[in-house]
Design an enzyme around this catalytic site. Structure first.
Site, PDB file in Angstrom:
ATOM      1  N   LYS A   1      -9.703 -71.249  25.605  1.00 39.18           N
ATOM      2  CA  LYS A   1      -8.664 -70.262  25.920  1.00 39.18           C
ATOM      3  C   LYS A   1      -9.098 -69.557  27.202  1.00 39.18           C
ATOM      4  CE  LYS A   1      -7.230 -66.326  25.941  1.00 39.18           C
ATOM      5  NZ  LYS A   1      -6.670 -65.685  27.138  1.00 39.18           N
TER       6      LYS A   1
ATOM      7  N   GLU B   1     -21.487 -63.550  25.953  1.00 37.22           N
ATOM      8  CA  GLU B   1     -21.998 -63.065  27.243  1.00 37.22           C
ATOM      9  C   GLU B   1     -21.088 -61.928  27.659  1.00 37.22           C
ATOM     10  OE1 GLU B   1     -24.638 -64.293  28.581  1.00 37.22           O
ATOM     11  OE2 GLU B   1     -24.839 -66.265  27.659  1.00 37.22           O
TER      12      GLU B   1
ATOM     13  N   CYS C   1     -20.523 -59.934  36.309  1.00 28.11           N
ATOM     14  CA  CYS C   1     -21.250 -59.306  35.191  1.00 28.11           C
ATOM     15  C   CYS C   1     -22.693 -59.010  35.561  1.00 28.11           C
ATOM     16  CB  CYS C   1     -21.191 -60.196  33.967  1.00 28.11           C
ATOM     17  SG  CYS C   1     -21.763 -61.855  34.305  1.00 28.11           S
TER      18      CYS C   1
ATOM     19  N   GLU D   1     -19.520 -49.844  33.091  1.00 29.51           N
ATOM     20  CA  GLU D   1     -19.325 -50.983  33.980  1.00 29.51           C
ATOM     21  C   GLU D   1     -17.997 -50.782  34.712  1.00 29.51           C
ATOM     22  OE1 GLU D   1     -18.243 -54.843  32.306  1.00 29.51           O
ATOM     23  OE2 GLU D   1     -19.793 -55.729  33.554  1.00 29.51           O
TER      24      GLU D   1
HETATM   25  P1  NAP Z   1     -11.819 -59.480  28.563  1.00 21.64           P
HETATM   26  O1  NAP Z   1     -10.689 -58.566  28.645  1.00 21.64           O
HETATM   27  O2  NAP Z   1     -12.860 -59.296  27.543  1.00 21.64           O
HETATM   28  O3  NAP Z   1     -11.177 -60.935  28.409  1.00 21.64           O
HETATM   29  C1  NAP Z   1     -11.961 -62.086  28.296  1.00 21.64           C
HETATM   30  C2  NAP Z   1     -11.190 -63.157  27.567  1.00 21.64           C
HETATM   31  O4  NAP Z   1     -10.986 -62.734  26.221  1.00 21.64           O
HETATM   32  C3  NAP Z   1      -9.817 -63.428  28.156  1.00 21.64           C
HETATM   33  O5  NAP Z   1      -9.552 -64.804  28.097  1.00 21.64           O
HETATM   34  C4  NAP Z   1      -8.928 -62.650  27.221  1.00 21.64           C
HETATM   35  O6  NAP Z   1      -7.609 -63.134  27.191  1.00 21.64           O
HETATM   36  C5  NAP Z   1      -9.603 -62.873  25.898  1.00 21.64           C
HETATM   37  N1  NAP Z   1      -9.254 -61.930  24.832  1.00 21.64           N
HETATM   38  C6  NAP Z   1      -8.712 -60.693  24.939  1.00 21.64           C
HETATM   39  N2  NAP Z   1      -8.519 -60.147  23.719  1.00 21.64           N
HETATM   40  C7  NAP Z   1      -8.948 -61.055  22.812  1.00 21.64           C
HETATM   41  C8  NAP Z   1      -9.027 -61.072  21.387  1.00 21.64           C
HETATM   42  N3  NAP Z   1      -8.627 -60.052  20.642  1.00 21.64           N
HETATM   43  N4  NAP Z   1      -9.538 -62.173  20.792  1.00 21.64           N
HETATM   44  C9  NAP Z   1      -9.974 -63.212  21.522  1.00 21.64           C
HETATM   45  N5  NAP Z   1      -9.916 -63.258  22.868  1.00 21.64           N
HETATM   46  C10 NAP Z   1      -9.411 -62.189  23.513  1.00 21.64           C
HETATM   47  O7  NAP Z   1     -12.618 -59.596  29.913  1.00 21.64           O
HETATM   48  P2  NAP Z   1     -12.038 -59.760  31.359  1.00 21.64           P
HETATM   49  O8  NAP Z   1     -11.345 -58.494  31.686  1.00 21.64           O
HETATM   50  O9  NAP Z   1     -11.303 -61.027  31.479  1.00 21.64           O
HETATM   51  O10 NAP Z   1     -13.404 -59.958  32.197  1.00 21.64           O
HETATM   52  C11 NAP Z   1     -14.206 -58.910  32.600  1.00 21.64           C
HETATM   53  C12 NAP Z   1     -15.368 -58.660  31.631  1.00 21.64           C
HETATM   54  O11 NAP Z   1     -16.100 -59.855  31.379  1.00 21.64           O
HETATM   55  C13 NAP Z   1     -16.382 -57.691  32.156  1.00 21.64           C
HETATM   56  O12 NAP Z   1     -16.741 -56.749  31.179  1.00 21.64           O
HETATM   57  C14 NAP Z   1     -17.581 -58.566  32.498  1.00 21.64           C
HETATM   58  O13 NAP Z   1     -18.815 -57.950  32.524  1.00 21.64           O
HETATM   59  C15 NAP Z   1     -17.503 -59.626  31.501  1.00 21.64           C
HETATM   60  N6  NAP Z   1     -18.176 -60.834  31.984  1.00 21.64           N
HETATM   61  C16 NAP Z   1     -19.393 -61.151  31.472  1.00 21.64           C
HETATM   62  C17 NAP Z   1     -20.065 -62.278  31.922  1.00 21.64           C
HETATM   63  C18 NAP Z   1     -21.415 -62.664  31.370  1.00 21.64           C
HETATM   64  O14 NAP Z   1     -21.819 -63.797  31.517  1.00 21.64           O
HETATM   65  N7  NAP Z   1     -22.152 -61.800  30.725  1.00 21.64           N
HETATM   66  C19 NAP Z   1     -19.487 -63.081  32.892  1.00 21.64           C
HETATM   67  C20 NAP Z   1     -18.234 -62.718  33.403  1.00 21.64           C
HETATM   68  C21 NAP Z   1     -17.581 -61.589  32.920  1.00 21.64           C
HETATM   69  P3  NAP Z   1      -6.492 -62.476  28.154  1.00 21.64           P
HETATM   70  O15 NAP Z   1      -6.945 -62.644  29.542  1.00 21.64           O
HETATM   71  O16 NAP Z   1      -5.308 -63.278  27.853  1.00 21.64           O
HETATM   72  O17 NAP Z   1      -6.383 -61.039  27.736  1.00 21.64           O
END
Ligand code: NAP
Ligand code: MG
Length: 478
Positions: A160, A235, A269, A367
């Protein structure tokens, strides 16, 4: 039946760049069923790992042939500069090739030391169907840190991608099919997280969820997968520190600090979003940093010269600016960048440095996920370590000093999964990648990167006549 579509508007010019199907719970169930059949009955988990490696390498070659097209999709949907998008696709190919090799090296154990009549064999087997949920900042690369490793282990996947950046996941899946990877092994369901992501995490056919994204969503996925006792690897976010001592190579440290906070528009991240700098060199360091930042080119991500492109979407752009404003209200001193330098048209934010940050301020703790650096000065090594560790996150930190004693003492004291010494945003395929605390658990890359997707099975074989008492350890029964 006509399907609802999600339109992706370019973050740079607001034009429609993609339309993705808005997946439903039924779509997820169909995809999991396909992945489960491919796992339970198909040839993929059963074939020689060397043959799987051939499929993966062919997949990698097809990705390389499509490098420019895939990079441009990333630029359109993410708003990241073309030169970095190309590098991301090169990394994808390297990851797939590396995973192919790891699959052939993956092995169990045998024990011949447990009695003349007994042999113990530990098999390492694929965990099953893996649900993969990924964010928007490095869509292709994050896909490739997970999917090829799961496949190399013999798993099948349902992916997804982010609702904003699903293009490369769909293309990578198509190329997997072209490479001959059997139907049902790689499945992508586009759509919203609260529908598709939630249904995937909650589907009992999924043996493991591999997630990259925010800590908030990570917690939801852990809870949802926990309902059917599926394994999770998450992650999550970070609030990394760049720690600069007075004896550092200042030129390198300035460039490292700059890259750490500006790469991928700070939507990273592992960004070094806190600068901890020794008080004796702080003034000079910040001056040099501001000068270096002013030479970065911000603008059209398709321009070959661009260093920083667009923020992912307007809501995120606004949230980053709000954090800058809040910090200034709490007493932060603006060194460069800031709200005035931001351009709503194109969602561009210039690298922003905020000095005089205390640990009690929210910019030190939260963050931001944008090019915003919070600066705090320190006087002793102990203070520097305490400041760096004063965070719920524990993903990546960097330390800059020419003194090996300082570097090693700090590196061993940091509570992060990754420490860079005199380098930053660096990596090697062999080195495990992941965090501690609110940054999550589980490791990608390295041997750990394939082990995540395996389970151990112990087989105890008895040879000859078994004439001792069952249920009593053999040594005691003689
Ligand atoms: P996010 O809002 O957590 O979304 C990540 C993914 O999860 C998206 O595909 C999102 O879908 C999906 N999602 C949302 N709600 C969900 C639910 N209830 N159940 C299952 N999946 C769900 O994160 P983001 O805004 O895309 O990315 C930014 C964040 O990612 C930051 O906090 C960053 O630090 C973190 N990040 C961490 C790493 C690492 O390796 N540690 C790497 C990159 C990013 P939708 O887009 O359709 O809402
Ligand atoms: Mg989201």
């Amino acid at each position: 039946m006509s399907r609802a579509l999600i339109e992706r508007l370019s973050p740079t010019n607001n034009e429609i760049v993609a339309r993705f199907a808005e997946g439903t719970v039924d779509d997820v169930n169909d995809a999991v069923t396909a992945a489960k059949i491919a796992f339970d009955k198909g040839m993929w988990p059963r074939m020689d790992a060397g043959v799987r490696a051939q499929f993966l390498r062919l997949w990698s070659r097809k990705i390389a042939e499509n490098r420019e097209r895939l990079a441009r999709i990333e630029v359109e949907e993410v708003g990241k500069p073309l030169k970095y998008a190309r590098a991301d696709i090169d990394t994808v190919c390297a990851l797939v090739d590396y995973a192919a090799g790891l699959g052939m090296q993956s092995h169990g154990l045998a024990y011949s030391s447990i009695g003349a009549n007994r042999t113990g064999i530990v098999l390492r087997e694929p965990v099953g169907v893996v649900g993969v949920v990924i964010p928007w900042n490095f869509p292709a690369e994050t896909f490739a840190k997970k999917v090829p490793f799961a496949l190399a282990a013999g798993c099948t996947c349902v992916i997804k991608p982010s609702e904003f950046t699903s293009g490369t996941a769909l293309e990578l899946a198509k190329l997997a099919a072209e490479a001959g990877i059997p139907p049902g092994v790689v499945n992508v369901v586009t759509g919203y997280g609260n529908v598709v992501g939630d249904a995937l995490s909650g589907n009992p056919g999924v043996s493991m969820m591999s997630f990259t994204g925010s800590t908030r969503v990570g917690k939801q996925i852990i809870a949802r997968a926990g309902e059917h006792v599926a394994r999770t690897a998450v992650e999550l976010g970070g609030k990394g520190a760049t720690i600069v001592f007075a004896d550092a190579d200042i030129e390198d440290a300035v460039r490292g600090t700059l890259t750490s906070i500006s790469f991928n528009q700070g939507e990273c991240c592992v960004a070094g979003s806190r600068l901890l700098v020794h008080a004796d060199i702080a003034e000079e360091f910040l001056q040099r940093l501001a000068t270096a930042m002013s030479s970065l080119r911000i603008g059209d991500p398709f321009d070959e010269e661009t260093d920083l492109g667009s923020m992912i979407h307007r809501e995120h752009f606004d949230s980053v600016l709000r954090h800058i404003e809040e910090a200034q209200l709490e007493g932060a001193r603006l060194v460069c960048g800031g709200i005035e330098a931001a351009r709503r048209d194109g969602l561009h934010i210039a690298p922003t440095v905020l000095d005089d940050i205390r640990p009690s301020m929210s910019i030190f703790r939260r963050e931001i996920f944008g090019p915003v650096l919070a600066v705090t000065r320190f006087r002793s090594l102990e203070d520097a370590v305490a400041l760096a560790n004063d965070s719920e996150y524990g993903l990546a930190n960097s330390v800059w000093s020419k003194n090996i004693d300082v570097v090693m003492t700090v590196a061993k004291s940091l509570r992060s999964g990754i420490v860079w010494a005199n380098t930053a945003l660096d990596g090697a395929l062999q080195l495990p990648f992941g965090g501690n605390g609110s940054s999550g658990f589980g490791r990608e890359l390295g041997e750990a990167g394939i082990e995540e997707y395996t389970v151990l099975k112990s087989i105890l074989i008895h040879t000859g006549k078994r004439n001792d008492t069952f249920g009593v350890a053999p040594a005691a029964s003689q």
